[in-house]
Design an enzyme around this catalytic site. Structure first.
Site, PDB file in Angstrom:
ATOM      1  CG  HIS A 196      -2.218  -0.780   1.146  1.00 21.98           C
ATOM      2  ND1 HIS A 196      -2.866  -1.423   2.076  1.00 21.98           N
ATOM      3  CD2 HIS A 196      -2.856  -1.092  -0.214  1.00 21.98           C
ATOM      4  CE1 HIS A 196      -3.854  -2.178   1.561  1.00 21.98           C
ATOM      5  NE2 HIS A 196      -3.821  -1.851   0.198  1.00 21.98           N
ATOM      6  NE  ARG A 303      -4.314 -10.702 -13.098  1.00 22.79           N
ATOM      7  CZ  ARG A 303      -3.601 -10.172 -13.832  1.00 22.79           C
ATOM      8  NH1 ARG A 303      -3.769  -8.851 -13.800  1.00 22.79           N
ATOM      9  NH2 ARG A 303      -2.462 -10.721 -14.572  1.00 22.79           N
ATOM     10  NE  ARG A 339      -8.410 -14.030 -15.112  1.00 26.05           N
ATOM     11  CZ  ARG A 339      -7.110 -14.042 -14.758  1.00 26.05           C
ATOM     12  NH1 ARG A 339      -6.214 -14.231 -15.457  1.00 26.05           N
ATOM     13  NH2 ARG A 339      -6.805 -13.851 -13.253  1.00 26.05           N
ATOM     14  CD  GLU A 439      -4.377 -18.152 -18.537  1.00 22.48           C
ATOM     15  OE1 GLU A 439      -3.669 -17.406 -17.932  1.00 22.48           O
ATOM     16  OE2 GLU A 439      -5.612 -18.436 -18.004  1.00 22.48           O
ATOM     17  CG  ASP A 463      -0.789 -18.642 -15.907  1.00 22.34           C
ATOM     18  OD1 ASP A 463      -0.087 -19.167 -15.080  1.00 22.34           O
ATOM     19  OD2 ASP A 463      -1.783 -18.077 -15.566  1.00 22.34           O
ATOM     20  CB  CYS A 510      -4.905  -9.557 -20.924  1.00 20.94           C
ATOM     21  SG  CYS A 510      -5.099 -11.165 -20.609  1.00 20.94           S
TER      22      CYS A 510
HETATM   23  C1  PEP Z   1      -1.620 -14.417 -17.668  1.00 23.81           C
HETATM   24  O1  PEP Z   1      -1.320 -15.553 -17.161  1.00 23.81           O
HETATM   25  O2  PEP Z   1      -0.866 -13.702 -18.524  1.00 23.81           O
HETATM   26  C2  PEP Z   1      -2.640 -13.757 -16.934  1.00 23.81           C
HETATM   27  C3  PEP Z   1      -2.927 -12.359 -17.332  1.00 23.81           C
HETATM   28  O3  PEP Z   1      -3.429 -14.055 -15.984  1.00 23.81           O
HETATM   29  P1  PEP Z   1      -2.859 -14.041 -14.491  1.00 23.81           P
HETATM   30  O4  PEP Z   1      -1.371 -13.416 -14.291  1.00 23.81           O
HETATM   31  O5  PEP Z   1      -3.846 -13.622 -13.541  1.00 23.81           O
HETATM   32  O6  PEP Z   1      -2.586 -15.520 -14.094  1.00 23.81           O
HETATM   33 MG    MG Z   2      -3.120 -16.758 -16.111  1.00 26.71          MG
END
Ligand code: PEP
Ligand code: MG
Length: 579
Positions: A196, A303, A339, A439, A463, A510
């Site tokens: 924070h 998210r 998502r 991913e 991922d 993303c």
């Molecule tokens: C990713 O895997 O690139 C993604 C955007 O999801 P997270 O980072 O929330 O797993």
């Molecule tokens: Mg992911």
């Protein structure tokens, strides 16, 4: 004499000034109390708690007008922590049972709470240990000084030289009073980019470097210091040439920031006139205002996990509907991609309900697998999402899809819920787009086959890289192998973009790679025309887009794709970024 130290730059800006050390707290030791003094000690502790609460209340009234709303939220969170039984009755209980001094009882309780937070795998939740620490430190100070006698804030500089605060750690509440005290920047030994304190420093534009080991031992009161909050550098007692170089860099950075601010209302367009959609990733509800402030074209990744974490119960359909509707309304007609739940692996839910402990969580019952396995968890979210779709342009995004079968099962569930909503007379958009994250390498390799069944793709590089290179993204020991430029990763990204284009569906990215300006040109050259990035990097990415020629980049990137040598790939990318 130029003593160079380095840490994590959490809030950009270059400042030179004089060191002001925040006084170090006295060491806490255990003192045993005679039985007749125990109650007085408990009262002394409760009075320190009350004063800490009042002090924070005063600081809240000092929040500069126009500050982001989350600032009051941080202070309030600390006040709630002070009022919570874990810091009030639990500490009093320790005083009574151990018959010890209040400082020691608080230390024991603080250590236990910090250890609980530190054992969490999720980096966001882990960073909340800092809040416990900061609240406990505030009370310790009041106990040491005698509650009520302390005046918040130290003396400020008596000349016009800015002061740079050097401390072990600084609480978000204390950050607020920093600008009133002649302090222009700070350096701490503890902290990370997700705390924070870091978020607040960025919001208030206070340059800062954290995680500087032994800063208090190495930096002397009053000595000249330069800090670069973007690059994470700290130089003590700089010589004249070093000072000059930093000042030049500061001027360049300021000009660049001014230029970025001007880009806020400009469209994201390449030099050859190609429009690129630049959207924002939303981690916490408060990020929405940041996305609006920089005119993001939409939300490319919301998210939803954070609605579920850090609590004992689950958010019901109504609570979720309210949260999703709020984002949709705030974005005023811009598309919002939400998502579905991506729990498991580094974001575990309390698995005690099923009693199952996964031997390898990243490959286990995570994300869409968990949701399909637990309809009671998934259904309320899908119902809330469908109902939210009646309020604006919503897209539903499914994480970690590896096969068509999973997609069919989700779609069947959506159809079932739509029938239920019809029966209940509740509104939804029957054509709400449903897309998938790419991913898992299997999804990228089969992108051509999956594309006809979905409305969009979004590449999750975080991922995709983890699973392609078999590197646990949460394991620090193998972090060095995490490489977005690995030829296998680049091939999979290229395959996904091409498959989407051939099928005529939008392809976005993303993952963090999309928000790293070092990769913007590479991704443009691979044909990516939708980026979803953290609000903090959006304008930098826009700047790179507006200085790039997409057709030229395409030719260079084909050469990069044909290369198997990491050195050559890095060299070619550096060339691309220079041009
Ligand atoms: C990713 O895997 O690139 C993604 C955007 O999801 P997270 O980072 O929330 O797993
Ligand atoms: Mg992911």
């Amino acid at each position: 004499m130029n003593l160079h130290l380095s840490g994590i730059g959490i809030s950009r800006g270059i400042v030179s000034g004089r060191v002001m050390r925040l006084s170090d707290w006295p060491e806490v030791t255990e003192r045993r109390m005679p039985p007749r003094q125990v109650e007085a000690e408990a009262t002394r502790y409760l009075s320190a708690l009350k004063h800490a609460d009042e002090e924070l209340g005063t600081i809240r009234t000092e929040i500069p007008p126009g500050s982001p709303p989350e600032i009051a939220g941080f202070i309030e969170a600390h006040q709630l922590m002070l009022r919570d039984s874990t810091l009030s009755s639990a500490v009093v209980e320790i005083i009574r049972t151990r018959r010890c001094n209040a400082e020691w009882a608080l230390k024991l309780q603080r250590d236990e709470l910090v250890a609980a937070f530190e054992s969490m795998e999720n980096p966001y939740l882990r960073s909340r240990r800092d809040d416990v620490d900061q609240v406990a430190s505030r009370v310790q100070r009041l106990l040491a000084e005698g509650a009520g006698k302390r005046k918040p804030g130290n003396a400020c500089g008596d000349d016009n030289t800015p002061l740079i605060l050097v401390a072990e750690d600084i609480s978000p509440a204390d950050i607020i009073s920093i600008p009133h005290r002649g302090v222009a920047a700070f350096v701490t030994e503890m902290g990370g980019p997700l705390s924070h304190t870091a978020i607040l420093a960025r919001s208030l534009r206070i340059p800062a470097v954290v995680g500087v080991h032994h800063a208090r031992r190495l930096l002397r009161e009053g000595e000249t210091l330069i800090i670069d909050g973007k690059r994470g550098t700290v130089v003590a007692s700089p010589d004249e040439p070093t000072l000059k170089a930093f000042r030049r860099q500061a001027r360049e950075d300021r000009r660049h920031q001014q230029h970025l601010r001007q880009l806020k209302s400009a469209p994201a367009r390449t030099r050859d006139g190609k429009h690129i959609s630049l959207q924002a990733n939303i981690e916490l509800p408060d990020d929405i205002s940041a996305a609006r402030r920089i005119n993001a074209e939409g939300v490319g990744l919301y998210r939803t996990e954070f609605l579920y974490l850090n609590r004992e119960d689950l958010p019901d359909e109504q609570e979720q509907l309210r949260a999703y509707r709020k984002v949709i309304r705030t974005m005023k007609g811009a598309p919002v991609t939400i998502r579905t739940l991506d729990l498991g692996a580094d974001k575990p839910l309390d698995r005690e309900r099923s009693g199952h402990v996964s031997p390898n969580p990243a490959l286990g019952l995570r994300a869409i697998r968990l949701c399909l396995n637990e309809p009671a968890l998934f259904r309320p979210q899908l119902r809330a999402l469908l109902r939210a779709s009646a309020h604006g342009p919503l897209r539903i995004m499914l994480p970690m899809i590896a096969s068509l079968n999973e997609l069919h099962r989700v779609k069947a569930l959506i159809r079932e819920i739509q029938t239920e909503l019809d029966e209940d007379g509740l509104r939804y958009d029957p054509d709400v787009p449903v897309g998938i994250m790419i991913e898992v390498p299997a999804a990228a390799l089969a992108a051509r086959l999956l594309a006809p069944h979905v409305d969009f793709f979004s590449i999750g590089t975080n991922d995709l890289i983890q699973y392609t290179l078999a590197i646990d993204r949460a394991d620090e020991e193998v972090n060095y192998l995490y490489d977005p430029l690995h030829p296998a990763v680049l091939q999979l990204i290229d395959m996904t973009i091409s498959a989407g284009k051939r099928a005529g569906i939008p392809v976005s990215m993303c993952g963090e790679m999309a928000g790293d300006p070092g990769y913007t040109r590479l991704l443009l050259g691979l044909g990516l025309n939708e980026f979803s990035v953290p609000p903090t990097t959006l304008l930098e990415v826009k700047h790179l887009i507006s200085t790039s020629d997409s057709s030229e980049l395409g030719r260079h990137c084909q050469r990069i794709l044909r290369s198997s040598s990491p050195e050559r790939i890095n060299r070619m990318l550096a060339e691309l970024n220079r041009g």
